[in-house]
Every structure is written in C-alpha cells, then in structure tokens.
Scaffold this active site. Structure first.
Site, PDB file in Angstrom:
ATOM      1  N   ARG A   1      13.107  -5.289 -10.841  1.00  0.00           N
ATOM      2  CA  ARG A   1      11.856  -4.345 -11.500  1.00  0.00           C
ATOM      3  C   ARG A   1      12.717  -3.292 -12.216  1.00  0.00           C
ATOM      4  NH1 ARG A   1       5.973  -2.920  -8.739  1.00  0.00           N
ATOM      5  NH2 ARG A   1       5.434  -1.576 -10.179  1.00  0.00           N
TER       6      ARG A   1
ATOM      7  N   ASP B   1       8.501   3.737  -9.036  1.00  0.00           N
ATOM      8  CA  ASP B   1       7.706   2.873  -8.680  1.00  0.00           C
ATOM      9  C   ASP B   1       8.221   1.351  -8.660  1.00  0.00           C
ATOM     10  OD1 ASP B   1       5.537   1.779  -7.399  1.00  0.00           O
ATOM     11  OD2 ASP B   1       4.277   2.079  -9.032  1.00  0.00           O
TER      12      ASP B   1
ATOM     13  N   TRP C   1       5.515  -6.597   0.167  1.00  0.00           N
ATOM     14  CA  TRP C   1       4.660  -7.454  -0.292  1.00  0.00           C
ATOM     15  C   TRP C   1       4.836  -8.677  -0.926  1.00  0.00           C
ATOM     16  CZ3 TRP C   1       3.720  -7.553  -5.490  1.00  0.00           C
ATOM     17  CH2 TRP C   1       4.296  -6.411  -6.230  1.00  0.00           C
TER      18      TRP C   1
ATOM     19  N   ASN D   1       9.197   0.196  -3.358  1.00  0.00           N
ATOM     20  CA  ASN D   1       9.894   1.733  -3.728  1.00  0.00           C
ATOM     21  C   ASN D   1       9.564   2.495  -2.443  1.00  0.00           C
ATOM     22  OD1 ASN D   1       6.828   1.090  -4.793  1.00  0.00           O
ATOM     23  ND2 ASN D   1       6.749   3.089  -4.262  1.00  0.00           N
TER      24      ASN D   1
ATOM     25  N   GLY E   1       0.753  -1.099  -0.037  1.00  0.00           N
ATOM     26  CA  GLY E   1      -0.159  -0.231  -0.090  1.00  0.00           C
ATOM     27  C   GLY E   1       0.888   1.152   0.070  1.00  0.00           C
TER      28      GLY E   1
END
Lengths: 525, 297
Positions: A326, A299, A238, A256, A187
């Site tokens: 990522r 992000d 997460w 991030n 979140g």
C-alpha cells in the site's frame, strides 16, 4: 436386482458423502473444477491453469447466468459483494456482511441463505468464507467466527474472536490449513493490538494466538518506546494470508501502527506493523518478519496478499514471496528465510528519503502528517489496497491494481494522540493495473481503469480478468495489457474474479453490486 | 461530468476506500442513506446525523455527557486527567472496562469501592445517576477519538503570502487560468481554509461530503471535442469518458455518445493543470499559496 439395489445404495452412500466433503489434502492440490479458498489455492497467485477461454476465443465470451442477492436486507455500506466466492463440488459460497449464500455454480440458483442477526460491528465489507469437511467458516462484523453446515446453511456454533466493544471489526475470509482455521481481525480506531489466531474446526477453541506486537524481551519489542505504546500499537490482520505446504509456514501482511497518524508517542520502527511475517502454522511462532514501512504514519497497512511463487532471481532458483504494498513499493523476498531481494516503486510516491541497506523505504519525517498539512502520495487509501493482485508464472509478471493518488495529511490531536489522531483529505482517486516484472521491478505495462475498486485473476489462457470503474468487466491480454473482450454489468465489480471448470465448461464469475455474473464461451465452442 | 454521475462514483469510491478504516453503526448509516434517498434535497441536519452514524457516537446523550464531565473533572481528573486520557492514573478512554460499561454497571463498583491496592480511593458519595453520567462522558470521549471524520482540522495558515503570490504568478502558472481580481476575488470568504487548500490543490469536492449529501461545489465542467471519421467535430460538456465510450452534452443540450474506436477525443479538463502540479509542490509552496489565497477576502 431387487436385492442388489439397496446394497448398492448403502455401499455407495459413504463414498458419495466423502466426495462432497473438502479434505485438507484437496486444499493443498485443488482441482480445476474448484476454487476452494479465498485465493483459489494457497500461494495467493490467483492464477488458474485453465485455458479453455483464451485469446483466440475470448471474443465470444457470454453471460452464462447471473444471480441477484435480493434477500439480504441491510448489509452495510452499499450492500456490495466484496467477497471472493469459493466453489466446491459445484456449489458457490459467498457473503455480504451478516449474510452467506450457497448457490449452484452451474446455473446460479440459490440453495440456501444464512442471515446473521443485526449487530453493532462495522459493516464495511465481507471478503468471503472458508470451508473444511462439510463446514463453512465466516467472520462476522462483530467478530464472531461462525461455523455453518455446508449442506443447508444451519449454524453449528459461533465463537467470539475479538471484542467489538473495543472497536474491533472482522471482514476476513479465514485461512484453513490442516485442522487449523486461521482468523484475523481489523479495527484501528481505538489503539488495540492486532493478532492472528488458529481455531479448532470442530469446537472453535483457540489453538494458538500470535500478537503482532512482540511480547517484552522478544525480538522487535525494542522497536517500541514503552509497554504502553506497544500494547496499544495496532497492526491489524484483516486480509487472508498465504501458505507454503512444504515449509509449513503461513505468510501474512500486517496492518498499520496506532495511533495511526501520530508517531510521536511510538518512536521506533514499531514491529511487526506494516510487515510481512512468516509463522509456523502449527504453533503460530514467528520464523521471520520483514517490515516494508518502518514507523508508518500514513495508514498504509501492509495487508496486501503476500504472493508465493518459485522462480529464478539473479541466476539462482528461489522460493519467493512478493507484495505490491500500500506504501507504493513492490518487494520480493526469499520466503524460506526472509532475505530481502528487491524493492522497486510501482507509483511515484514522495514520502521517502531513499531505500536503506535492508531494502526498506526510509520515511521522510517532513512528510509525516502536520497541523497545516503535508502533500503526500499515495493517499491513505494507498498505492494499492485490498484488491486481490495476481501472479502469472507463465509470464513472470505480478499484476496489481495501483493508484497514483495524493492526499493532504493533517495532524489533529490535541494533547495525547489516540486513535487516528489525524485525517487525510484525499484529493484524487485514479486506478490502473500495473504489470510488474518480478525480477527487476520494471513496469511492463499500465492499463487505466478509471478508479481502484476490484481484484484481478489470470489464467493459462494468457488472460487477465479485471473490472474498470465504468461498470465493465474486461479480459486483457496478460502479456501486452490490451483489452480483448469487455461487457457491461449493473455495477462496478467489487471483488476478485474466480474461475473453475464444470462439465467441460470453463466459467469466470465476478461480483458486481449485489449480483454475481458467470461468463462462459458461447454455444459455438 | 454530471453531478449525478459524480455522486454515484463518490459513493462507490467511498465504499472502496475506507477499507481499513473505522466508522461505525453501518445499520444506522444505511438508515440515513435511505432517508436521504427519500428526499430530493437533503437537509443540513441529515448530513450531521449521517456523519455521526458513519463515524460512531450517534447515541451519545450530550447533556448527560456534559453533566458527567462536571462530576468527572473535580473528582477524577486529578489522577485520570480532565479529558480522561490518563495522568498518574490509567487512560480511561481506551479502557476495556469503560468500553463495556453501561450506565455504571462495570465502573460503578470500582468508583464506589475504589482500588486501594492501586492507590485509588473510594468515591462512595457519588450516586448511581452521577456514575451513569460519568459513564456517558467517558463514552463520549472514546467516540471523539474513534470518529476520525469529525476531527477538527485547524491552524492551516502558516505560509508566506508574498511568496505564495510569486508562486501563483510564476512557477505555478496559476495566472494562466485564474485571476485574483476575477474568478478568485473574495475566494477566501467562500471556503474554510481546509476546503480552500483542497480546492487549490485539486478542485473537486471531498468525497466524504458528497457521500453525506452535504452542499458541495461541483467540479467545473470539462469541455470536450470529438472528431468523427467523417471529419465532423462535435463539442460540448463531457458527460462520461471510459475505455470504450465518450459521451457529452452538446450545445443544443442533447446527450450524444460515440464509440472511442471511431473518433478522436480532445478533452480540456480544467483539473489537468492542478494534477500536473501535485508532484511538483513542496509543502512550503502549498502553505505559501494558501496564505496568499487567504488574503483574497
């Protein structure tokens, strides 16, 4: 005999009961008849020693059973099985948001279904359950840790692990080590701090709590300009981490920083966001951390599975950890101390000025989001994302679902930057599998999937199982990248495949849409 | 590709891609989706509601929020900022107390009694209704932060139109497919700058718009020619291409599909040249070309 029988039953009963329970020891060395954790075992390799299905016979792989989860109601975006099932003693346990199922791993018949009440958490996905003893553990969209009885799916208790009112949401499959249930949170829309917690398996009470932002005075705290920025710095947790039983360390990829697309109010590297960290499993104390994206503004969570393996690197046998991150770079570290060994790109990104002495990409400030846009590769979806990678120790190859994507990144915040503070306009959504030589970072082969949406599994049969973006399940030669077998299912695969052997038969199970599909060799084998 | 296929893929991609993102109230999003599926042609209001459902803020009473703002600014703005993002007093947008508040049940006592130890005076004259409105205003401010898909993108046109024209006709080779007086005549009147920039870079709809059922311009059809083992050639509009199958709609309007292993496929994708430019653009060139296209009113 009549006297005998009850005695026999009585004396066997406790043994049988123990046999059905999942012990901490079984998690350290899981049998090939099980897939008892999110990644199958602690290393995160998603590589099975099973080889009954192999290149010589995979052409006869056929559907053994399918199970359609038709009783979930609304389970969020698309009601898709993103979870990796676990399989223990012939039972598969898997999830969608607000839903847990137990089904028979031999024939796909439902044993029980648990439904969590409607709630306001973000129902974006649910990645699976964990098990210890005779209990199942799962995280809910509104951030409760729920414990169920594995026999009948009855709820034992639920404990809040994050505050949904602050826009936390929870999707992760917990990691079980000894008597620790380790939970992470997600979140990043309201600048909350990320953290990991260890919970007691019997009571759900907190055993330890680790914030991804260091406390004042701790190493890394100097990478934030002030307490306000640090305490609102993001860094979610997460994705399920990995564990080295010999070193007693857990390895976690951290998300991030916040505000997501604006770095102006958080000058500095922003540790331990976008990092791989090693924590002591019994205390949650940080042993080392390595940041793969200093001061991220795109992000690019570094939550991708940090895979553990032992291998030779530059002539020396090492305990290694590797991540295809990522941000588009593949990293290899010594997992005993965090020493950097290798950084190599696995897509052509355009956001760096080079690599620094520590092996970290140096962000190009001109590629930070801007009012009039910056054209950046990869997009915010990343060069990879949550789709499980796999490491094949037999070939020394690390496989990742990779995307040569582009976005225009815009800064949008007026006044004080908060939350995302910007947007990216994703232009394209390609997806491939890349096979990376861990010793050099060289890409051995690339296999087009048409999109990025599911995870990978490799086996000692020299096979790699994957799903493409045209509803196909593929078995690929792990050495060459050539497709050896494919079949079509009702929807694109959305989880990572698992495999186990029961009654001498090897099964491969994938989730696609709201159904599980199990494959095994045809009757002639 | 058929638009139906594109929408299906878009939905799947979206599920896959907002993986770490926020959004909100998935149950509502589901409801919206079901509503959309019941109607062949989605209404514009549906898209707006769906966006709100997807990104939060679906339940903000806008009138109450505006009443709340009018009370907040003169009473609280001096310390907390008129936008509530904090000044000498704390930021109230990402405040746990505010986020837990319902109609003043948490913040009411603080407002009415003050926090003298931190220098906050009491505002005992404010009524319960006024405090409830302030609460709605603060929730609306938080929703504005957390709803990233509703963020407004602006001030895009910063480039040099003349340099953009040079790139268009020179290094970009845009003129080999497009013409300022032909297909691109008045293009700046058809799209908002952010959409024009997107289409200029890669002419396919934004998938969020597709997911929300907004009216979008579908990608231009892709021409394909398939040569069979016999030597026969079949041309048409590409419907689907994957590792195993190619399918097209032929000139007579029939759907035809072929196994990849027994044919040669020649795809003429109009997006290929755009894709080829993505790694080559500098940001300045991107801004310049947009500035040039913006002159095509």
């Amino acid at each position: 005999m009549r006297v005998w029988a009850p005695t026999l039953v009585l004396s066997l009963a406790p043994v049988v009961l123990c046999g059905q329970e999942l012990t901490p020891e079984a998690l350290v060395k899981p049998g090939t008849d099980s897939w008892p954790t999110y990644n199958g075992e602690y290393s995160g390799q998603r590589h099975s020693p099973l080889d009954q299905i192999n290149g010589s016979n995979v052409a006869s792989l056929a559907l053994a059973w399918m199970y359609r989860a038709s009783n979930y109601g609304a389970a969020g975006f698309g009601s898709v099985i993103k979870s990796t099932p676990i399989e223990v003693n012939g039972v598969l346990y898997f999830t969608m948001p607000d839903n847990v199922w137990a089904i028979d791993a031999r024939n796909g018949r439902e044993i029980w279904h648990y439904k969590y009440p409607p709630n306001e958490g973000l129902h974006i996905g649910q990645r699976g359950v964990a098990m210890l003893g005779s209990s199942i553990y799962t995280e809910t969209p509104d951030c409760n840790l729920v414990s169920l009885n594995a026999q009948d799916g009855k709820e034992r208790w639920r404990k809040q692990i994050a505050d949904v009112k602050l826009e936390y949401f929870c999707t992760m499959s917990p990691l079980v080590v000894g008597n620790h249930i380790i939970t992470g949170v997600g979140g990043d829309s309201l600048d909350n701090p990320g953290y990991l917690e260890s919970r007691d398996p019997e009571t759900g009470e907190v055993q330890w709590h680790w914030n991804t932002e260091p406390n004042p005075g701790e190493p890394g705290s100097e990478s934030w300009p002030d307490a306000e920025a640090r305490s609102h710095g993001g860094g979610m947790t997460w994705m399920t981490g990995t564990y080295d039983p010999a070193l007693r360390l857990i390895y976690w990829g951290i998300g991030n920083p916040n505000p997501v697309h604006s770095g102006a109010g958080r000058k500095g590297d922003n540790l331990w966001t976008c990092s791989i960290v090693a924590l002591r499993v019994d205390s949650g104390k940080l042993l080392w951390g390595y940041q793969v994206s200093p001061h991220d503004t795109h992000d690019w969570d570094a939550t991708q599975t940090p895979i553990l393996f032992d291998g030779e690197f530059k002539g020396k046998q090492r305990k290694l950890v590797a991540q295809a991150s990522r941000n588009g770079f593949f990293f290899v570290l010594d997992r005993s101390n965090g020493e950097h060994l290798l950084t190599a790109p696995f897509i052509n990104s355009n956001w760096t000025l080079g690599i620094n002495a520590k092996g970290q990409p140096i962000p190009n400030p001109k590629k930070e989001p801007a009012r009039d846009g910056t054209l950046v590769s990869p997009s915010s979806n990343g060069a990879s994302n949550w789709f499980a990678p796999s490491f094949n120790p037999l070939a020394g190859l690390f496989y990742v679902v990779a995307s040569q994507s582009y976005s225009v990144f815009y800064l949008t915040s007026e006044g004080k930057a908060e939350g995302f503070a910007g947007r990216d306009d994703s232009l394209n959504y390609p997806g491939t599998i890349k096979a990376i030589d861990y010793k050099t970072g060289e890409i051995r082969w690339t296999h087009d999937l048409g999109g990025m949406g599911s995870g990978l599994l490799t086996t000692a049969g020299n096979l790699l199982f994957a799903g493409d973006f045209s509803r196909h399940i593929l078995a690929i030669d792990a050495t060459t990248g050539k497709t050896l077998w494919h079949t079509t299912v009702a929807a694109n695969q959305a989880n990572g495949a698992i495999t186990y052997e029961l009654d001498g038969k090897q099964y491969v199970v994938v989730g696609a849409g709201d159904s599980l599909f199990a494959f095994a060799l045809g009757a002639s084998h | 590709m058929s638009s139906h296929y594109f929408v299906a893929v878009a939905a799947l991609l979206l599920f896959a891609s907002i993986s770490s993102g926020q959004a909100d109230q998935a149950a509502n999003a589901e409801k919206q989706k079901a509503n959309r599926q019941q109607k062949d042609a989605p209404q514009k209001e549906d898209a707006g509601d769906a966006l709100a459902a997807l990104t939060g803020g679906a339940h903000i009473d806008k009138e109450a929020a505006e009443r709340g703002r009018k009370i907040f600014v003169p009473s609280c703005g001096f310390c907390h900022g008129n936008d509530a993002h904090g000044k000498s007093g704390p930021d109230l947008v990402r405040s746990a107390s505010v986020l837990h508040d319902n109609k003043g049940d948490v913040i009411g006592p603080v407002i009415q009694n003050g926090r003298p130890e931190r220098g906050m005076p009491a505002f005992s004259a404010l009524s319960a209704e006024q405090i409830a409105d302030i609460s709605v205003f603060l929730h609306s401010q938080a929703a504005d932060v957390s709803n990233r898909f509703a963020y407004k993108i602006g001030d895009l046109i910063t480039g040099d139109a003349q340099k953009g024209a040079s790139f268009f006709n020179g290094d970009g080779h845009c003129g080999s497919c497009h013409s300022a007086s032909g297909d691109l005549a008045h293009v700046a009147t058809k799209y908002e700058p952010v959409e024009l920039q997107r289409r200029m870079l890669y002419p396919a709809p934004n998938l969020i718009d597709v997911f929300l059922g907004r009216a979008v311009t579908p990608p231009a059809p892709t021409k394909v020619t398939v040569q069979l083992l016999s030597g026969e050639r079949v041309s048409g509009t590409l419907d689907h291409l994957d590792e195993f199958t190619v399918s097209l709609r032929d000139s007579a309007g029939w759907h035809r599909s072929f196994p990849r292993e027994s044919v040669t496929v020649d795809v003429q994708d109009p997006r290929a040249a755009h894709e080829g430019l993505l790694p080559k653009y500098t940001d300045q060139e991107m801004h310049d070309v947009l500035a040039y296209l913006e002159t095509l009113k």
